[in-house]
Design a protein around this motif. Structure first.
Motif, PDB file in Angstrom:
ATOM      1  N   LEU A  67     -11.345  -1.873   1.985  1.00 33.99           N
ATOM      2  CA  LEU A  67     -11.335  -1.024   3.172  1.00 33.99           C
ATOM      3  C   LEU A  67     -12.208  -1.618   4.279  1.00 33.99           C
ATOM      4  O   LEU A  67     -11.806  -1.645   5.452  1.00 33.99           O
ATOM      5  N   ASP A  68     -13.398  -2.102   3.912  1.00 36.19           N
ATOM      6  CA  ASP A  68     -14.278  -2.729   4.904  1.00 36.19           C
ATOM      7  C   ASP A  68     -13.646  -3.990   5.481  1.00 36.19           C
ATOM      8  O   ASP A  68     -13.758  -4.260   6.685  1.00 36.19           O
ATOM      9  N   SER A  70     -10.444  -4.560   5.743  1.00 37.35           N
ATOM     10  CA  SER A  70      -9.333  -4.137   6.588  1.00 37.35           C
ATOM     11  C   SER A  70      -9.830  -3.567   7.910  1.00 37.35           C
ATOM     12  O   SER A  70      -9.271  -3.857   8.979  1.00 37.35           O
ATOM     13  N   TYR A  71     -10.894  -2.755   7.850  1.00 33.75           N
ATOM     14  CA  TYR A  71     -11.406  -2.130   9.063  1.00 33.75           C
ATOM     15  C   TYR A  71     -11.913  -3.175  10.055  1.00 33.75           C
ATOM     16  O   TYR A  71     -11.639  -3.091  11.255  1.00 33.75           O
ATOM     17  N   PHE A 101      -5.198   2.991  13.260  1.00 29.98           N
ATOM     18  CA  PHE A 101      -5.800   2.298  12.119  1.00 29.98           C
ATOM     19  C   PHE A 101      -7.316   2.500  12.053  1.00 29.98           C
ATOM     20  O   PHE A 101      -7.890   2.492  10.956  1.00 29.98           O
ATOM     21  N   TYR A 104      -7.572   5.912  10.532  1.00 30.13           N
ATOM     22  CA  TYR A 104      -7.157   5.824   9.127  1.00 30.13           C
ATOM     23  C   TYR A 104      -8.245   5.177   8.271  1.00 30.13           C
ATOM     24  O   TYR A 104      -8.544   5.649   7.170  1.00 30.13           O
ATOM     25  N   SER A 105      -8.857   4.125   8.791  1.00 25.56           N
ATOM     26  CA  SER A 105      -9.922   3.449   8.048  1.00 25.56           C
ATOM     27  C   SER A 105     -11.131   4.364   7.866  1.00 25.56           C
ATOM     28  O   SER A 105     -11.701   4.446   6.778  1.00 25.56           O
ATOM     29  N   SER A 108     -10.215   7.194   5.426  1.00 23.97           N
ATOM     30  CA  SER A 108     -10.142   6.652   4.060  1.00 23.97           C
ATOM     31  C   SER A 108     -11.533   6.412   3.493  1.00 23.97           C
ATOM     32  O   SER A 108     -11.792   6.686   2.317  1.00 23.97           O
ATOM     33  N   GLU A 109     -12.431   5.898   4.343  1.00 24.81           N
ATOM     34  CA  GLU A 109     -13.782   5.603   3.851  1.00 24.81           C
ATOM     35  C   GLU A 109     -14.525   6.881   3.461  1.00 24.81           C
ATOM     36  O   GLU A 109     -15.193   6.917   2.424  1.00 24.81           O
ATOM     37  N   TRP A 147      -5.932   7.107  -0.308  1.00 25.20           N
ATOM     38  CA  TRP A 147      -5.157   6.295   0.635  1.00 25.20           C
ATOM     39  C   TRP A 147      -3.994   7.068   1.255  1.00 25.20           C
ATOM     40  O   TRP A 147      -3.642   6.830   2.416  1.00 25.20           O
TER      41      TRP A 147
END
Length: 322
Positions: A67-68, A70-71, A101, A104-105, A108-109, A147
């Protein structure tokens, strides 16, 4: 309502007009991004290859690393592009997509951090049932729920942007952000604010309680432990997670809830840069420094690479000599 915008692009905030400062910032941000991407990729690789790390805690940590990674990839490449080209404009569809995004990130986190709190609660308060409760199937279901359910907020927020018309102006941020884009609207945003307040308030309240309530139970359980060694060991298992949670909530609160007055604008921009570029790297370092298993796995992998390099070099030298 059909989206009839008066602009096709928006301007992002310039970090500096000084070319020397631009070069320094580009180099610094590029190094941070590469370190973030590579170190989080390394942690995922370690978790996949080292069988003794195949536990629920490291399963969640692997998802946090992804996740990190992707962010940072959502925001950093665009920032680097703007710094290199000095073109601080971004098309409106790209801006809205980046907002999607980013939300979303973030969603999600916070969901993932809640799941990790529950994992720590079971490990400390119900250690005998830990392997049974936090089974592979349970962990997979929890992460799948994280997710998938995190998609709801960004879908609602970005769909609400479709009803707005935007006027020419610039965003006071280095990337597209929902709150800053709303300030560019030429139309009434009261419905948007109401929807954002309801949805954001619901998700925020649920995740806040889900993240911190387990620690109320954890602290009450730990305080009942008589030996100081066991207390220290119990607290140490939560330190990394609590540190990451604190950084996430502190930076998010400052960015989204502290007003952007002239006195605080510069500080807000600094916190935004830290949150965007450094926090994904910081999360990885916090867990790596606190986890003995991770440090041991990294040293083992490093030792293997060194040995292989030495053997390969020796082989090449012997061939040349022969």
């Amino acid at each position: 309502m059909k989206n009839q915008t008066t602009i096709t692009s928006v301007l992002l905030m310039r970090l500096s007009d000084d070319q020397k400062i631009i070069y320094v910032l580009f180099t610094l941000f590029l190094l941070i991004y590469l370190m973030t991407f590579l170190t989080n990729f390394l942690i995922i690789l370690l978790l996949l290859t080292c069988t003794h790390l195949h536990t629920s805690m490291y399963f969640f940590l692997g998802n946090l690393a992804f996740l990190d990674m992707s962010y940072s990839s959502v925001t950093a490449p665009r920032i680097l592009f703007d710094l290199s080209t000095q073109d601080w404009s971004i098309s409106l569809p790209e801006c809205i997509m980046q907002i999607f995004f980013v939300i979303y990130s973030g969603t999600s986190e916070v969901f993932l951090l809640s799941s990790m709190s529950y994992d720590r609660y079971i490990a400390i308060c119900h250690p005998l049932r830990y392997s049974q409760v936090m089974s592979w199937g349970m962990c997979t279901q929890m992460v799948s729920l994280v997710w998938s359910s995190a998609l709801l907020a960004p879908i609602i927020f970005t769909l609400c942007l479709k009803r707005l018309t935007f006027c020419p102006n610039f965003i006071q941020n280095i990337f597209c952000d929902l709150s800053h884009l709303l300030k560019l609207s030429c139309t009434d945003i009261s419905i948007n604010l109401l929807v954002f307040f309801i949805v954001g308030g619901f998700f925020g309240t649920v995740t806040f309680v889900a993240t911190f309530y387990p620690y109320v139970r954890i602290f009450s359980t730990v305080l009942k432990i008589r030996t100081s060694d066991r207390k220290r060991k119990a607290f140490s298992t939560c330190t990394s997670h609590l540190t990451v949670v604190f950084i996430f909530y502190a930076s998010t609160t400052f960015i989204y809830y502290v007003p952007n007055t002239n006195n605080l604008l510069t500080l807000n921009q600094v916190v935004t840069v830290l949150y965007t570029l450094i926090t994904p790297l910081l999360n990885r370092l916090i867990y790596s420094l606190r986890s003995k298993d991770l440090k041991a796995a990294q040293q083992k992998v490093l030792h293997i690479h060194v040995v292989m390099s030495v053997r390969l070099t020796s082989s090449m030298l012997s061939i040349d000599t022969g």
